[in-house]
Design an enzyme around this catalytic site. Structure first.
Site, mmCIF file in Angstrom:
data_model
loop_
_atom_site.group_PDB
_atom_site.id
_atom_site.type_symbol
_atom_site.label_atom_id
_atom_site.label_comp_id
_atom_site.label_asym_id
_atom_site.label_seq_id
_atom_site.Cartn_x
_atom_site.Cartn_y
_atom_site.Cartn_z
ATOM 1 N N GLY A 68 -21.311 15.398 13.381
ATOM 2 C CA GLY A 68 -21.078 14.164 12.625
ATOM 3 C C GLY A 68 -22.227 13.878 11.677
ATOM 4 N N VAL B 12 -14.850 18.793 16.904
ATOM 5 C CA VAL B 12 -15.635 18.943 18.139
ATOM 6 C C VAL B 12 -14.752 18.909 19.389
ATOM 7 C CG1 VAL B 12 -17.725 17.958 17.091
ATOM 8 C CG2 VAL B 12 -16.189 16.470 18.399
ATOM 9 N N TYR C 74 -13.186 3.744 24.088
ATOM 10 C CA TYR C 74 -14.502 4.021 23.510
ATOM 11 C C TYR C 74 -15.610 3.779 24.548
ATOM 12 C CZ TYR C 74 -18.282 3.690 20.020
ATOM 13 O OH TYR C 74 -19.435 3.858 19.290
HETATM 14 P P1 NDP Z 1 -19.238 7.307 11.044
HETATM 15 O O1 NDP Z 1 -17.817 6.884 11.228
HETATM 16 O O2 NDP Z 1 -20.039 6.742 9.919
HETATM 17 O O3 NDP Z 1 -19.305 8.916 10.948
HETATM 18 C C1 NDP Z 1 -18.653 9.687 11.915
HETATM 19 C C2 NDP Z 1 -19.124 11.120 11.806
HETATM 20 O O4 NDP Z 1 -18.503 11.882 12.857
HETATM 21 C C3 NDP Z 1 -18.709 11.779 10.503
HETATM 22 O O5 NDP Z 1 -19.732 12.684 10.134
HETATM 23 C C4 NDP Z 1 -17.435 12.515 10.879
HETATM 24 O O6 NDP Z 1 -17.172 13.660 10.056
HETATM 25 C C5 NDP Z 1 -17.779 12.956 12.293
HETATM 26 N N1 NDP Z 1 -16.599 13.232 13.123
HETATM 27 C C6 NDP Z 1 -15.627 12.343 13.499
HETATM 28 N N2 NDP Z 1 -14.698 12.971 14.252
HETATM 29 C C7 NDP Z 1 -15.080 14.268 14.355
HETATM 30 C C8 NDP Z 1 -14.528 15.426 14.974
HETATM 31 N N3 NDP Z 1 -13.384 15.371 15.664
HETATM 32 N N4 NDP Z 1 -15.183 16.600 14.855
HETATM 33 C C9 NDP Z 1 -16.348 16.672 14.136
HETATM 34 N N5 NDP Z 1 -16.923 15.614 13.545
HETATM 35 C C10 NDP Z 1 -16.300 14.431 13.642
HETATM 36 O O7 NDP Z 1 -19.939 7.010 12.454
HETATM 37 P P2 NDP Z 1 -21.362 6.375 12.811
HETATM 38 O O8 NDP Z 1 -22.435 7.055 12.057
HETATM 39 O O9 NDP Z 1 -21.242 4.908 12.787
HETATM 40 O O10 NDP Z 1 -21.462 6.782 14.345
HETATM 41 C C11 NDP Z 1 -22.095 7.968 14.808
HETATM 42 C C12 NDP Z 1 -22.136 7.934 16.324
HETATM 43 O O11 NDP Z 1 -22.836 6.785 16.756
HETATM 44 C C13 NDP Z 1 -20.749 7.857 16.971
HETATM 45 O O12 NDP Z 1 -20.740 8.628 18.151
HETATM 46 C C14 NDP Z 1 -20.608 6.391 17.290
HETATM 47 O O13 NDP Z 1 -19.735 6.186 18.365
HETATM 48 C C15 NDP Z 1 -22.036 6.050 17.658
HETATM 49 N N6 NDP Z 1 -22.338 4.645 17.557
HETATM 50 C C16 NDP Z 1 -22.193 3.975 16.371
HETATM 51 C C17 NDP Z 1 -22.459 2.641 16.299
HETATM 52 C C18 NDP Z 1 -22.312 1.858 15.047
HETATM 53 O O14 NDP Z 1 -22.474 0.634 15.111
HETATM 54 N N7 NDP Z 1 -22.061 2.457 13.902
HETATM 55 C C19 NDP Z 1 -22.912 1.895 17.494
HETATM 56 C C20 NDP Z 1 -23.044 2.697 18.668
HETATM 57 C C21 NDP Z 1 -22.760 4.013 18.683
HETATM 58 P P3 NDP Z 1 -16.366 13.516 8.631
HETATM 59 O O15 NDP Z 1 -17.331 12.828 7.679
HETATM 60 O O16 NDP Z 1 -16.065 14.915 8.243
HETATM 61 O O17 NDP Z 1 -15.170 12.668 8.905
#
Ligand code: NDP
Length: 246
Positions: free
Chosen positions: A11, A63, A154
């Protein structure tokens, strides 16, 4: 010293993963940028990584697909050498109250957020054993510690990551590999930008530090966990949440 070692970040095209990629690149690490399908964003991250002088290779992969993760980990080892830092960050939400939540909503979130991390750990495990060192950081969430209405899937995936972290920490500790989790609160990314304005403001009011976190706030803690200075931390969960979960 992290310089010249390889970090694999899932990600990494956007949000927190992108910030982690840039931060570890600034420490001199070469970055395997794993993303789902947003090639334009992944290429932009790679460009920013390369600007620091570090190497960036792009790997598109779901993933949740164990066979694809297996093939990807082999390619990374061939093209970039052994993974020293694995950051399991890819994550999705499919929010609904439990009564309306379909089984496929539950499964999809568990498959990406929890099984995705397991797949990467499984397919880098032998590499970590051989290196007798390394770092795994799993991105959990404050919601995995506190629960949240509308996020049963989640929260279960993020709480599951904590159990996974502690179990793998115990397995790999004899080889000097540390395994920790970070539990971000509300961070300003595409994931939270999807929330309606009223919901964002209500959430902000619950945060003692009175602001959403920046992806860089999380990246700084991940970089610390990857550093030599964090050699004696394993199996921990570090909240990065402006005080939300205290
Ligand atoms: P974003 O939605 O901004 O980005 C998600 C990322 O994950 C992207 O790079 C996306 O790739 C990738 N991704 C999603 N699904 C898949 C998959 N099936 N296989 C490979 N890559 C995948 O998320 P955030 O940056 O906000 O979050 C990152 C992590 O932090 C997550 O695990 C989230 O649960 C966690 N988190 C976030 C919080 C928040 O407030 N934002 C709070 C707590 C935890 P692509 O760009 O190609 O779609």
């Amino acid at each position: 010293m992290l310089k010249g070692k390889t970090a694999l970040i899932t990600g990494a095209s956007r949000g927190i993963g992108r910030a982690v990629a840039l931060r570890l690149a600034q420490e001199g690490m070469n970055i395997a940028v794993v993303y789902a399908g947003n090639t334009a964003a992944a290429e932009e991250t790679a460009r920013a990584v390369r600007e620091t002088g570090a190497q960036a290779n792009l790997y598109a992969c779901d993933v949740a697909d164990d066979a694809a993760v297996c093939a990807l980990c082999k390619r990374v080892a061939e093209e970039m050498g052994p993974v020293y830092a694995l950051v399991n960050n890819a994550g999705i939400t499919r929010d609904k109250l439990a009564a309306q939540m379909k089984e496929e909503d539950f499964d999809a979130v568990l498959d990406v957020n929890l099984k995705g991390a397991f797949h990467f750990i499984r397919h880098t495990y032998t590499g970590f054993l051989r290196q007798r060192g390394g770092r795994i950081v799993n991105i959990s969430s404050v919601v995995g510690l506190m629960g949240n209405a509308g996020q049963a899937n989640y929260a279960a995936s993020k709480a599951g990551l904590i159990g996974l972290t502690k179990s793998i920490a115990r397995e790999l500790a004899p080889r000097g590999v540390t395994v920790n989790a970070v539990a971000p609160g509300f961070i300003d990314t595409d994931m939270t930008r999807a929330l309606p304005d009223g919901a964002r403001e209500a959430l902000q009011a619950q945060i003692p530090l009175k602001r959403l976190g920046a992806p860089e706030d999380v990246a700084a803690v991940v970089a610390f966990l990857c550093s030599d200075g964090a050699a004696y931390l394993t199996g921990t969960v570090i909240p990065v949440d402006g005080g939300m979960a205290m």
